[in-house]
Design an enzyme around this catalytic site. Structure first.
Site, PDB file in Angstrom:
ATOM      1  N   LYS A   7      -0.723 -17.560   0.515  1.00  0.00           N
ATOM      2  CA  LYS A   7       0.673 -17.133   0.338  1.00  0.00           C
ATOM      3  C   LYS A   7       1.622 -18.050   1.118  1.00  0.00           C
ATOM      4  O   LYS A   7       2.649 -18.486   0.609  1.00  0.00           O
ATOM      5  CB  LYS A   7       0.836 -15.685   0.814  1.00  0.00           C
ATOM      6  CG  LYS A   7       0.036 -14.669   0.033  1.00  0.00           C
ATOM      7  CD  LYS A   7       0.345 -13.257   0.475  1.00  0.00           C
ATOM      8  CE  LYS A   7      -0.051 -12.987   1.910  1.00  0.00           C
ATOM      9  NZ  LYS A   7      -1.501 -13.120   2.165  1.00  0.00           N
ATOM     10  N   LYS A  45     -10.399  -4.748  -7.467  1.00  0.00           N
ATOM     11  CA  LYS A  45     -11.575  -3.883  -7.628  1.00  0.00           C
ATOM     12  C   LYS A  45     -12.577  -4.503  -8.614  1.00  0.00           C
ATOM     13  O   LYS A  45     -13.798  -4.490  -8.383  1.00  0.00           O
ATOM     14  CB  LYS A  45     -11.146  -2.499  -8.105  1.00  0.00           C
ATOM     15  CG  LYS A  45     -10.373  -1.703  -7.055  1.00  0.00           C
ATOM     16  CD  LYS A  45      -9.867  -0.377  -7.613  1.00  0.00           C
ATOM     17  CE  LYS A  45      -9.107   0.414  -6.571  1.00  0.00           C
ATOM     18  NZ  LYS A  45      -8.585   1.684  -7.085  1.00  0.00           N
ATOM     19  N   SER A  71      -8.310   7.256  -5.735  1.00  0.00           N
ATOM     20  CA  SER A  71      -9.029   6.519  -6.778  1.00  0.00           C
ATOM     21  C   SER A  71     -10.531   6.825  -6.830  1.00  0.00           C
ATOM     22  O   SER A  71     -11.206   6.415  -7.767  1.00  0.00           O
ATOM     23  CB  SER A  71      -8.825   5.009  -6.594  1.00  0.00           C
ATOM     24  OG  SER A  71      -9.365   4.583  -5.358  1.00  0.00           O
TER      25      SER A  71
END
Length: 800
Positions: free
Chosen positions: A390, A750, A707
């Site tokens: 980044k 994921k 989740s």
């Protein structure tokens, strides 16, 4: 022109001035027969002549000059009378006193300016009988007044001694009177002459001196003189006291002034005053400076203030540093943007592999800038796990558009003065980090990286994230106010790029001002390309192996990535490659040659045994064990959910350091299975007779979020039915009591975590299909996705 005392200063400058008689023996009294009955008269202003006293007089009036000349040519005697009013230029008879002194003209001196100076010695007092004429000058019949002999007694002797002492004290207290005057006083022995001498030089009114002259009795004259001396002594003591007090206060200032003057002289000898040079240099810089009118006015006032100040004063450095900052700031200095979109894209692609969304956003910005010519810079925020580039991406953006690059680390910042600056009156005050950075790079339109914006602290000293609201708002930052600068500064041309790991830790008001771009972790294939293009060349050069040819195949790189790293970024991979390069450097230094390729066996020799293994996911699990997918700020991860049944009274136990949301997901899953037991062919009584224990391994790690809902439900159903969960299957999704499956976030991380772990099938909510489609198909090759809407569909797929 008026007659005045020669060599005599003004009365307010001098208290007492002794005038020395030529010889005290010349002080004999004139007898009546020695003085003519009619004498020329000389009017005097501002003074009274006493017998025995020598007085220099400057004569300016025509009448007076003629009178003095005529008297000097004859017997040198002249009558001296004081004027009642010294302002009168041409006195008449009524303007003159009635009693005066017969004087002998000792010397007559013609002055270069046409005036005449006459030195007179008083001889005897007289009274005017009659003014006989006033043309060409005053002439008067004089009546000589008797002179009383001084008394012989001790009392009068004490009077004289006291007068002499008081006069001596006045001389000592008066700095304008020479000290020799006291010596003259001590040497005067005749009492009458002492009284006349002191009276003549006493700092008293003209009327008081005339009164002394008119008193016939010498004792009375001494009394009046003593009173006048006493008054004069008190005045001299008071004046001396005030002078000493003022002198004490001024001594230090005078000392400093003299030292500064000496220092200035030394500096002049060495080539001028550095202060003046500094001010001139500042003014010269300001002439060529491009800045707003407000800044120019403030600078002009500051320079004028600086010129009036001495460099040793404390405020000098404050004003100087403030003006120096104003000169150093780039104000209206901008770098020219490069509008070549193809070149910009080439630079971005060269520096970073992937990240297409960010690159497209930068190219769009450049395109608008090219067409419009002027545009407020966007406030971008890159959100993603550590180690994915980044911060370096910000530098790449600066290179691509031809701007200067500056980075501000906000991690751990807890004082809002670091952003806005301190008041310049404080000791050690500085401008904020924003202006310091602009001052350093000399440009008002750089690419500014605000690194780790989610890790800004807040305490009693202030909240820096609130101070950033003004900096990062395009509607406000063109008038950014820094406390130190005390002026508005335009930040609207700065391209701000913030970086963060977790968007939830950014203040909501600040988050609203940011254009968030999600940067997910890298797939294995991407890491291999990054290693070949960037990491390997960098490590070879860092370890002196740039000139040596040896290869690391894609297969070997894949082994390093899968067996020795578990991360979304590439920092750990970079460290592992550095270990291999050090090993290669040692081999070459020892043996003088290297193997052309590095084999998997060499990797184990250098890095040791495999740290991470996917075998755990390949083992056939017992009933009650399901594999879930989790998102962390360092990327995606795999977690197991284990369920065990034991005899009891229908309790639910939850372990594994679970958060509140995750616990509620377990309760919801159990409630759904209980309510739908018949539909699922489950024994309803089982829920009342068994203790259901759910555990999520790695108990030291806190876990939370919705989740894992379908994973917990699948785990409980598997334990109750005794059916195993399908092997190589992972799942993620939120559940509801109605049996629906809801979408969750962090899908890319994921899925990549599942791919890294060697899993082959993934159950997702149907609404997450769009997130999967954004992932490069090459990275998810070999994975099968099951998109579901209800919890019943999950159980149909999961249970074998």
């Amino acid at each position: 022109m008026k007659e005045k005392r020669f060599f005599s200063p003004d009365e307010d400058e001098m208290d007492f001035m002794p005038i020395i008689p030529l010889n005290e023996s010349d002080n004999e009294i004139l007898n009546d027969g020695e003085v003519p009955q009619v004498l020329p008269v000389l009017p005097l202003r501002n003074t009274v002549l006493f017998p025995g006293v020598v007085l220099p007089i400057t004569v300016g009036r025509d009448k007076s000059i003629k009178a003095v000349n005529d008297a000097y040519k004859t017997d040198k005697l002249i009558g001296v009378l004081a004027q009642k009013d010294s302002v009168v230029e041409d006195p008449t008879v009524s303007d003159l006193e009635n009693i005066g002194t017969v004087a002998r003209i000792i010397k007559l001196i013609k002055m270069p300016d046409g005036g005449t100076t006459v030195i007179l010695q008083g001889k005897r007092r007289f009274k005017v009988g009659e003014i006989t004429t006033d043309d060409p000058y005053f002439k008067a019949q004089v009546v000589l007044l008797p002179e009383e002999e001084a008394p012989v007694g001790q009392d009068f002797h004490a009077y004289v001694s006291n007068i002499k002492d008081m006069a001596t004290q006045i001389i000592q207290l008066s700095p304008n009177i020479p000290s020799e005057a006291s010596i003259i006083l001590k040497n005067i022995e005749k009492p009458s002459f002492l009284i006349h001498f002191i009276s003549s030089n006493l700092n008293a009114e003209l009327q008081e001196k005339q009164q002394l002259l008119e008193i016939n009795h010498i004792q009375s004259r001494a009394d009046l003189l003593m009173k006048l001396l006493q008054r004069e002594l008190q005045f001299a003591e008071l004046k001396n006291k005030l002078t000493n007090k003022t002198k004490t206060e001024l001594d230090k200032q005078q000392r400093d002034y003299f030292l500064q003057q000496q220092l200035k002289s030394i500096k002049d000898e060495l080539g001028g005053d550095s202060n003046e040079r500094e001010v001139k240099e500042m003014q010269k810089k300001a002439e060529t400076k491009k800045w707003p009118a407000a800044a120019k006015d403030i600078f002009k006032k500051g320079i004028e203030k600086l010129e009036r100040m001495h460099p040793s004063t404390p405020d000098y450095s404050v004003v100087y540093n403030h003006l120096d900052l104003m000169l150093d700031l780039p104000w209206e200095d901008f770098t020219q943007d490069l509008y070549d979109l193809k070149k910009a894209k080439k630079i971005l692609d060269h520096d970073h592999y992937g990240m297409n969304k960010v690159k497209e956003r930068i190219l769009e910005y450049l395109a608008v800038l090219k067409l419009k010519g002027d545009m407020k810079s966007p406030i971008l925020c890159f959100i993603g796990p550590p180690g994915i580039g980044k911060t370096s991406l910000g530098k790449s953006i600066a290179n691509a558009i031809g701007r200067k690059y500056v980075r501000i680390s906000l991690g751990g910042l807890h004082d809002e003065s670091e952003i806005r600056g301190h008041r310049k009156t404080y000791i050690g005050a500085m401008p904020g980090r924003i202006l310091q950075s602009l001052r350093k790079i000399k440009s008002s339109n750089p690419v500014m990286i605000l690194d780790e914006i989610d890790k800004v602290g807040a305490d009693f000293r202030g909240d820096p994230s609130s101070a950033l609201l003004e900096v990062l708002d395009p509607e406000q930052n063109h008038t950014f106010y820094d406390n130190y600068l005390e002026l508005e500064y335009d930040l609207s041309k700065v391209l701000f790029v913030a970086t963060a790991n977790d968007i939830n830790h950014i203040q909501p008001a600040l988050r609203d001002r940011l254009e968030v771009i999600d940067l997910s972790g890298y797939a294995v294939e991407e890491k291999i390309e990054i290693a070949k293009r960037h990491l390997l060349p960098k490590q070879k050069e860092a370890h002196g192996l740039k000139q040596l040819n040896f290869k690391i195949s894609d297969k070997v790189l894949e082994k390093i990535i899968q067996d020795y790293t578990r991360e979304s970024g590439v920092r750990e991979l970079d460290r592992q490659l550095a270990s291999i390069m050090r090993y290669q450097a040692k081999e070459f230094a020892t043996k003088g040659k290297l193997k052309p390729t590095i084999s998997p066996g060499d990797i184990e020799k250098v890095l040791g045994k495999t740290r991470y293994s996917n075998d755990i996911y390949k083992v056939a699990n017992m009933p009650g064990v399901a594999v879930g997918l989790a998102w962390t700020y360092v990327g995606g991860d795999i977690l197991f959910v284990e369920t065990n049944l034991s005899d009891g009274k229908g309790e639910l136990k939850l372990t594994g350091n679970l958060g509140n949301v995750m616990k509620e997901s377990a309760v919801t899953a159990l409630s759904y299975l209980q309510s739908n037991a018949k539909k699922l062919n489950l024994d309803p009584e089982l829920f009342n007779k068994k203790i259901i224990h759910i555990h999520v391994p790695e108990g030291a790690v806190p876990k939370d979020g919705p989740s894992a809902g379908i994973t917990m439900m699948s785990s409980i159903a598997s334990a109750i039915t005794g059916k195993r969960i399908r092997p190589y299957l992972a799942m993620t999704g939120e559940i509801t009591l109605r049996g629906q499956v809801l979408p969750v976030g962090g899908i890319k991380e994921k899925i990549l975590a599942a791919k890294r772990a060697g899993l082959k099938e993934i159950i997702l909510c149907w609404q997450n299909e769009k997130d999967v489609q954004e992932i490069d198909s090459a990275f998810i090759k070999g994975l099968k996705f099951h998109y579901v809407k209800t919890m019943l569909q999950v159980l149909d797929i999961a249970l074998v």
